[in-house]
Structure formats: structure tokens, C-alpha cells
Scaffold this active site. Sequence first.
Site, PDB file in Angstrom:
ATOM      1  N   GLU A  52       6.249 -15.171 -14.121  1.00  0.00           N
ATOM      2  CA  GLU A  52       6.764 -14.411 -14.737  1.00  0.00           C
ATOM      3  C   GLU A  52       7.305 -15.276 -16.121  1.00  0.00           C
ATOM      4  OE1 GLU A  52       7.499 -10.859 -13.614  1.00  0.00           O
ATOM      5  OE2 GLU A  52       5.076 -10.777 -12.179  1.00  0.00           O
ATOM      6  N   GLU A  73      -4.262 -11.699 -10.536  1.00  0.00           N
ATOM      7  CA  GLU A  73      -4.255  -9.792  -9.922  1.00  0.00           C
ATOM      8  C   GLU A  73      -4.352  -8.920 -10.474  1.00  0.00           C
ATOM      9  OE1 GLU A  73       1.102  -9.476  -9.975  1.00  0.00           O
ATOM     10  OE2 GLU A  73       0.697 -11.618  -9.430  1.00  0.00           O
TER      11      GLU A  73
END
Length: 730
Positions: free
Chosen positions: A517, A633
Site C-alpha cells: 500500500e 485479498e
Amino acid sequence: MKYTKILPAIALSCMLFTSCDDNLMEWGKDPSHGEITSAELPLELVEKISRYEPLKNYTDFKLGSGVGLDLYMSDDVYRNLVNENFDEVTIGYEMKHAPMVSANGDIKFDKVDAFIAKAKEAGLSTYGHTLVWHSNQNASYLNSIIAPTVIPGSSGSNSLNTAGLKNATFSGWARNNPGAGISIVDGAGLSSSSKAIKLIASGTSSAPYNLQLTSPDIPTVSGHKYEISFFIKSDQAGKGRVSFSGLGNNYPWKDWYSTGGSWTEAFATTSQWQQVKITVNDVSGTTFKLNLDLGYLPNVAYHIDVDNFTVVDLDAAPTVVNLISNSDFESGALSPWSGYGNGSTRAISSNGGGYGGTGYAMVLTNPVAANNYSAQQVYTFSAPLVKDKEYTCTFWVKSDVPAALQIEIQSADYSANYYGGINVTSTWTQVVKTVKPSTADRTKLIFDFGATAATFTIDDIVLTPVEASGGGGTGPVIVEKTEAEKTQIIGVAMENWITKMVGHYKNDVHAWDVVNEPMKEGGSLRDGNVTELATDEFYWVKYLGKDYAVTAFKLARQYGNATDKLFINDYNLESSLAKCDGLIEYVKYIESKGATVDGIGTQMHISLNTSKDQIVEMFKKLAATGKLVKVSELDVRLGTKSPTLQQLADQSAMYQFVIDSYRNNIPKAQQYGITIWGVSDNEAEHKNWLPDEAPNVWDANYKRKHAYKGVADGLAGKDVSTDFSGELQK
């Protein structure tokens, strides 16, 4: 309607899930949950889904599951379901920096080691998640290593006359051998407002006395011990000594560089201050002088802080009035200290457990985190403190885990003045607070230690009126680390974390989320300039700059295997194509600096409203990079924990659409695989991730949902159920 000649349903799909173990997947808060109920699938569909094989049988790329470590280790149903359906597992939380790094920076491998061994027994590989991220970090530890250094002041009045240094006249001081210059520099001391003596050795300097500064006469009492203390740094590795005149025995000279190792060893970073302390115990007259001899090496420039250059009579009567009668606990007893609350305990440390590794200290243990004031340790004064009078409170403290502490001064009616916000780490730290009673009835000094489940060790507690602190002693100095020092320290911490993790798991983990991220929503790189940080947030990029990821990938490659697959991973790439573009550009930048990024992970925490067109466009953009692509994910939110039949059907269709899009748009050679984030809708899996939701492939009772069919059909590239034989019977 139901089938005849039906193959037996897989037993696991009918087993109830009853474990109450926590699954600290990550993120969010832990709400209360009620019983999860949802619409029942038609029996015909249930029987059809029951005939599907385990999910991993329908694909030749890696099919992964994001799992809770504790659930996998302790619950047979959960573990068997994971083992049967998946090739690879990603630990949701426990492999991150926060749970693995202790308060002193050591890494705790045992829990993850046991998990990997158990998964390996079942034929599952473990995906490394994650090395460098800004969340789920042990931020308390990382912040503690770049925190300001608190240097204690002298305990008595200063016998050394530094007036000639402070006014830059050198009155009383002799620059016998000035070398290339001895001067006073404003703002060059320990703090930006303090002065420093600058001493520069000449280009031919080769003996200690080639650069020498001599003090004025220092008044003494025969037979007393004196402590000489100063702070010094040099622009390169230096070497020096202190010599004396006027002592009973002026020899041998005190070469501080030979105490505990050479100066070169002590000054690996030469810009850092080092404290020099020397005790003189052979005073026989009424005065002596000291010489700073810094001429050993040519062309070295030294700085010595003026405000903290002291000579203190260690045998003089105390000049500080301490209102705490049992302040150092050297009696081995706690009285008159006492406390209560939250099942807390208090004790005296073992000998050697005090500050500095000597003597005794007070040990306070709070078993369960609650409010600050839920656990207290109290000292009651013989008389109330004076209203509106300033007092200085100092003490040394450390804790076994990063913890919160506050002090208060309280009246008998429990009204109080609070002085909170003390962050305590495993390193001894001196706390200095100015307290000022707002009423005339404050009779208690209280440590509030109930906020953290921790053990605190506290020593050398002093509460003194401000004007009673003596005429010449020095107070504590707070030395902020420079930005360059912070960069160096955090760089070492990141290197230590990555190299130890990758090295430790070199034989078992062959793919990693190296950087997680890194991008903002608009496609720019995160910079770490965040106003309100969570307690587990720490931005490596803030200290290491844009190249932090370059370093991370190089380290992971160097200490892992040449064939390991190293990924960069982010979320909302399908929702923000600008973010997807920004991540791709950042990968190009990382590789332009000599690192290699093997793959890009797209998390895909999506909902039924996520744009399908943008999902396809994202996959096309990722495919165009030539990198491996991983859906890392995947889950599909419904906005409820009690979905309707239509929502369940739509969820199944969305799972299938994502997997179809992945297979159709990512070339086979670039298909690393897909990881579904979580196993079931059971609330044990959703205490900290998507609470009150139903995003997964199995329901709350571990029955296959409609989504199971969507996933299987997507993986197989067809409606698997059309191949089933059997007749329908009404």
C-alpha cells in the site's frame, strides 16, 4: 425438486463451526455480534454445489486463502477446510511488524514458525505478508529509537567556573596550545540555544598537548570525590584525554578513549554527542585544574557543550530538597508508597534492577488495560503542597512493553491536577514534569498506570520546589536527533527487519509482499505526512524517502532466494485507475534504481457495486506491465450479514466475473494466482475485518454458499455442474 443418484456431499460442508478463538485479521474495531442468519439456498442448488470438488482442483495457478493463525492452529474444521481447498495461505496479521517485533526490536518467530510447519505438513505453501507497510507496525518501538535523548543534569552545584565560556571571553581559561583555533560558537551545543567550545587541531598536530584548553582553579575540599562531566563530538573519528594539575597524584592522565574502547569505535557516527564522565578521588589541596588535551590527531574539529560542562562534589551535602522520603528504594521497602486498583501489584525489584543497573527500584504491574486511573500508586506528603507554587518532578522509568503513564497531584476529595501523556518504552528514560497545585489541599503524588497491561519499573523520584534546586547544578537536556540521524537509524531498523525475516524463512517462504500500500488514491506516493496517526502506524517513507521501496526490494532479493517472487501490493486499483497507473509508474521507478519487482498484487476488497468495466481495465493495465499479477485479498461485500437469495446469487456472479476477467486478461505466464481473503462469514473471522458482513465463500456455519459455485466455475472456466450426471426427482 432434488437430485437422485447424488454423489455424497463433502462432509466438511455440513459441519458446524463452533470455535470461539480470535482471528486478529487486522483493521477495524471489534463490535458485538448477534447470530448470523441469511436466506436458505434452494435445496436443488445446495445439492448441486455439494457435488463440486475442492476449489483448488479447478485451477493450475495458485489458489490462496487469507487465514487467521490462531483459528488455523486450534480449530480442526477450519484447518481441514483450508487444507482441502487451497494451495497457499497468507497469514492475515501475525506475520507483520507489530506482532513480531518486541519492545526492544527483537523478532519473535515462534508463533509463525509453528504455523508454517503445520501448513507445510498439509502441503500448503505460505505467502509472506508483509515486509514494509505503514500499518500494523510496532510504531512504539520505531518511534522510541528516533526519540530525543534526555541527558540528566548534574546532581549538585557546579564547581567549575564556566562564565568565561558563556560570555566567550575565556576569562580564567587558558588556551595554552590553540592548534588551528579555540573559540565559542552560539547554537552549536546540545540544543539549538546552547553554546559550544570549538577546538580544531592543526594539520601537524600529533601529541595530546598540541591542542590544549586549561580550566580556572576549581575549588575543592580535601578528601572529597569530584565528578567531571562534559559532552563532546567531533567531525571525524577523534581521540583525546583529560590531564590534571593540583591533585595528590596527577598521573596517569585520564584518556577517556581507552575506557571501554577507542574513540573511533565509540564514534561510528561522528556527529553524535558522547558524554565523558571522570571521577577524581585524590584531592588533597584546596584547588585543582583540568586540561582538555585534543591534539592526538591532525585536522579534527571538536565541539564541547558549555552548559553541561560540570565538576560536581560527590561528597557535598545535597542541595536539592526532595519531598519524597523514599525516592530511590535503596531501603528495599515501598513504604510509605501504597496503591490499589485493577488487580495491580507493586513490589521492589531485585538488587541491580534500579536505574543504571544498580540498587533497587519500584515495580508496578497492571494486568489488564483499562483507564489510566484504574491502577494507582500513591505517595502522601507530610504537609500539603503550596498553591500556585511550581515544583519539579523527575523520575526514571521503563516498561516491559510500550505503555502509557501519567502523574497527578491529588487532594483528599480526589480532585487533582493531571500531568499525562508519558510514553514509556523498554529503555530507561528520565521524565521531567513541572507541577503546580491549583488548590492548597494537594497532599498526594500519584502514578496512574492502568492504561496498558504492562510492568513499569520506576526509580529516583524527586519532587522539589523550583527555587530549592541549588545554585549551580544543571537540569536535564533534551537532544533532538537530526533528520540525517533519523534516516540512518530507521534505515538500519528496516534492514534488520527485512534481512532477519527473509533470512529466517528462506527455506519456507518463496513469495513476499515486500512493499504494501505505497500509493495515495490519486496515484501519488504516500509521504507519511499524516496529522493523526493510529498507534500502529509508522511511515518508513517519511524518513527514507522515495527510495525506501528500492532498498526493501534489494534487501529481500539479497537475503532471500534468487527465485523468490517479490511483489508490491495495493488496494482500490480497480476503483481508482489513476492509483493503478501511479503504482505501475512507481514500479518502473523502483526498477530504474536497480531493484527488481517480480509482481504486482491487487487486493480487490470489492462490493456488488464495483465497476466491472474498471475491473477489466485494471487487469489490462497490469497485464501490460509484463509482471506477474496476483489478486491478493479478494472478497465481495454485501453490506449485511443476513443476505437475501438475490444478494447471494449476485455475490457468486461477482466472484466468477473477477476470476473470469483475471484468466481472460492476464496472460497465463503472468498468472501468479488468486487469494481469497478469509474463509467464512463466521463472526470469529470478522471481529476485526468487515464486521457484520458476509463477504466469503462459506457461510457462518461453514456451509458452501452460492459463491462457492461462482468461484469454482470461474476457476474452471465453465459451469462445472453441467457435467454432473443424475436425474432430477420432484
